[in-house]
Structure formats: C-alpha cells, structure tokens
Write a protein that holds these residues in place. Sequence first.
Motif, mmCIF file in Angstrom:
data_model
loop_
_atom_site.group_PDB
_atom_site.id
_atom_site.type_symbol
_atom_site.label_atom_id
_atom_site.label_comp_id
_atom_site.label_asym_id
_atom_site.label_seq_id
_atom_site.Cartn_x
_atom_site.Cartn_y
_atom_site.Cartn_z
ATOM 1 N N GLU A 151 -8.014 8.422 4.924
ATOM 2 C CA GLU A 151 -8.285 7.724 6.178
ATOM 3 C C GLU A 151 -7.026 7.313 6.939
ATOM 4 O OE1 GLU A 151 -11.306 7.137 7.621
ATOM 5 O OE2 GLU A 151 -12.140 8.378 6.019
ATOM 6 N N VAL A 152 -5.940 7.019 6.201
ATOM 7 C CA VAL A 152 -4.704 6.514 6.821
ATOM 8 C C VAL A 152 -3.519 7.306 6.259
ATOM 9 C CG1 VAL A 152 -3.318 4.453 7.299
ATOM 10 C CG2 VAL A 152 -5.772 4.218 6.856
ATOM 11 N N PRO A 153 -3.299 8.521 6.759
ATOM 12 C CA PRO A 153 -2.232 9.354 6.211
ATOM 13 C C PRO A 153 -0.851 8.694 6.245
ATOM 14 C CG PRO A 153 -3.606 10.620 7.707
ATOM 15 C CD PRO A 153 -4.035 9.184 7.829
ATOM 16 N N GLY A 154 -0.579 7.853 7.217
ATOM 17 C CA GLY A 154 0.719 7.180 7.301
ATOM 18 C C GLY A 154 0.991 6.272 6.128
ATOM 19 N N PHE A 155 -0.053 5.819 5.451
ATOM 20 C CA PHE A 155 0.125 4.933 4.305
ATOM 21 C C PHE A 155 0.882 5.634 3.185
ATOM 22 C CE2 PHE A 155 -1.321 3.054 0.284
ATOM 23 C CZ PHE A 155 -0.883 1.756 0.478
ATOM 24 N N LEU B 166 -3.447 -11.730 -6.766
ATOM 25 C CA LEU B 166 -3.015 -10.362 -6.515
ATOM 26 C C LEU B 166 -4.110 -9.592 -5.802
ATOM 27 C CD1 LEU B 166 -1.575 -9.508 -10.052
ATOM 28 C CD2 LEU B 166 -0.290 -10.217 -8.039
ATOM 29 N N ALA B 167 -3.707 -8.737 -4.874
ATOM 30 C CA ALA B 167 -4.621 -7.757 -4.282
ATOM 31 C C ALA B 167 -4.431 -6.479 -5.087
ATOM 32 C CB ALA B 167 -4.288 -7.528 -2.820
ATOM 33 N N VAL B 168 -5.536 -5.863 -5.470
ATOM 34 C CA VAL B 168 -5.494 -4.694 -6.349
ATOM 35 C C VAL B 168 -6.137 -3.503 -5.642
ATOM 36 C CG1 VAL B 168 -6.142 -3.799 -8.610
ATOM 37 C CG2 VAL B 168 -5.690 -6.250 -8.333
ATOM 38 N N LEU B 169 -5.439 -2.371 -5.692
ATOM 39 C CA LEU B 169 -5.948 -1.135 -5.114
ATOM 40 C C LEU B 169 -5.931 -0.074 -6.210
ATOM 41 C CD1 LEU B 169 -6.806 0.378 -2.458
ATOM 42 C CD2 LEU B 169 -4.397 1.044 -2.259
ATOM 43 N N GLY B 170 -7.115 0.405 -6.613
ATOM 44 C CA GLY B 170 -7.236 1.397 -7.670
ATOM 45 C C GLY B 170 -6.977 2.808 -7.180
ATOM 46 N N GLN B 171 -6.885 3.745 -8.123
ATOM 47 C CA GLN B 171 -6.600 5.139 -7.794
ATOM 48 C C GLN B 171 -7.655 5.743 -6.870
ATOM 49 O OE1 GLN B 171 -6.355 6.744 -11.776
ATOM 50 N NE2 GLN B 171 -4.133 6.910 -11.651
ATOM 51 N N ARG B 172 -8.901 5.495 -7.142
ATOM 52 C CA ARG B 172 -9.976 6.062 -6.315
ATOM 53 C C ARG B 172 -9.903 5.514 -4.888
ATOM 54 N NH1 ARG B 172 -15.621 5.411 -8.968
ATOM 55 N NH2 ARG B 172 -14.030 4.671 -10.336
ATOM 56 N N GLU B 173 -9.683 4.213 -4.773
ATOM 57 C CA GLU B 173 -9.576 3.592 -3.450
ATOM 58 C C GLU B 173 -8.326 4.085 -2.722
ATOM 59 O OE1 GLU B 173 -12.134 1.292 -6.065
ATOM 60 O OE2 GLU B 173 -10.038 1.880 -6.314
ATOM 61 N N PHE B 174 -7.248 4.299 -3.491
ATOM 62 C CA PHE B 174 -6.013 4.815 -2.910
ATOM 63 C C PHE B 174 -6.259 6.203 -2.311
ATOM 64 C CE2 PHE B 174 -2.106 7.369 -3.497
ATOM 65 C CZ PHE B 174 -1.289 6.715 -2.606
ATOM 66 N N ALA B 175 -6.979 7.053 -3.033
ATOM 67 C CA ALA B 175 -7.281 8.394 -2.527
ATOM 68 C C ALA B 175 -8.068 8.309 -1.223
ATOM 69 C CB ALA B 175 -8.051 9.193 -3.572
#
Length: 130
Positions: free
Chosen positions: A105-109, A91-100
């Motif tokens: 950086e990438v508003p389209g996301f 699994l690739a994991v993206l945490g809340q801090r990284e998501f913010a």
Amino acid sequence: LFIGLSPGELRLVEQLMHERTYLPNEVVFDEGEEGHAIYIILEGTVAITRTRNGVVSEVARLGVGEFFGELALLDRAPRNASVVAETDMELAVLGQREFAALIDEVPGFSHKLLAAMAKRLRESDARSVQ
C-alpha cells in the motif's frame, strides 16, 4: 521512519500496528528467538544486549521514537540480540504479515526502512573497526 508519509498512509500504518506494554526488566525478546515483528518505542527505554563467548555486552539503548527488530521483517532468522525494557514501556508492533501489506500500500515505506537499516549497518561497521 514515518517522516514523509501522507496522513492517509500514516492512518494505514496505525491500523496495521498493535500496542504492547512492558514493565521494567521485562524481556521483549531474547537473542536467538525467531523474529516476527518490528517494534517502535512510544514510551520508555530499552537496553539491547548481545552475548559473545558467554559475555553479555550492551550494544545500544533506545528511547522514544526509535525502533528495533526490523531485520525480522525481511527474514525469519534468529534474533541477533536481546531486548529488555529499562522502564515502563509502550511499544507499537508491526508484524511480518502487516509489513507486507504496508509495502503493498505504501511503497515509499520500504525505502525509508531500508535507508534506516543501511544507516545502522554503517554505524555498526564503524564501531567494529574502532
């Protein structure tokens, strides 16, 4: 989820994520736990279950390219389901801090994630009516 991102944006996403592995029957997270991350399936399958009135029901099975846990990116409410690896998993994991940071950086996301969440909500709503 990442369709339409530029190569540079994809590299940024990759830099912000980390990978985790799970064995068959290993719990990724339990219903009721506080959520902190979204998970994207790189390899394997998971079963997603909910417990209502003491009865455990499978609500979904997900495989490569699909994701789960996205609500945790928006709030710290308890997880509304349990997730268990059915097979060897990566699994690739993206945490809340990284998501913010990713949103900055990438508003389209954020638009893509919200559209995917809306689709899931519509599907869930349709199933509950049936």
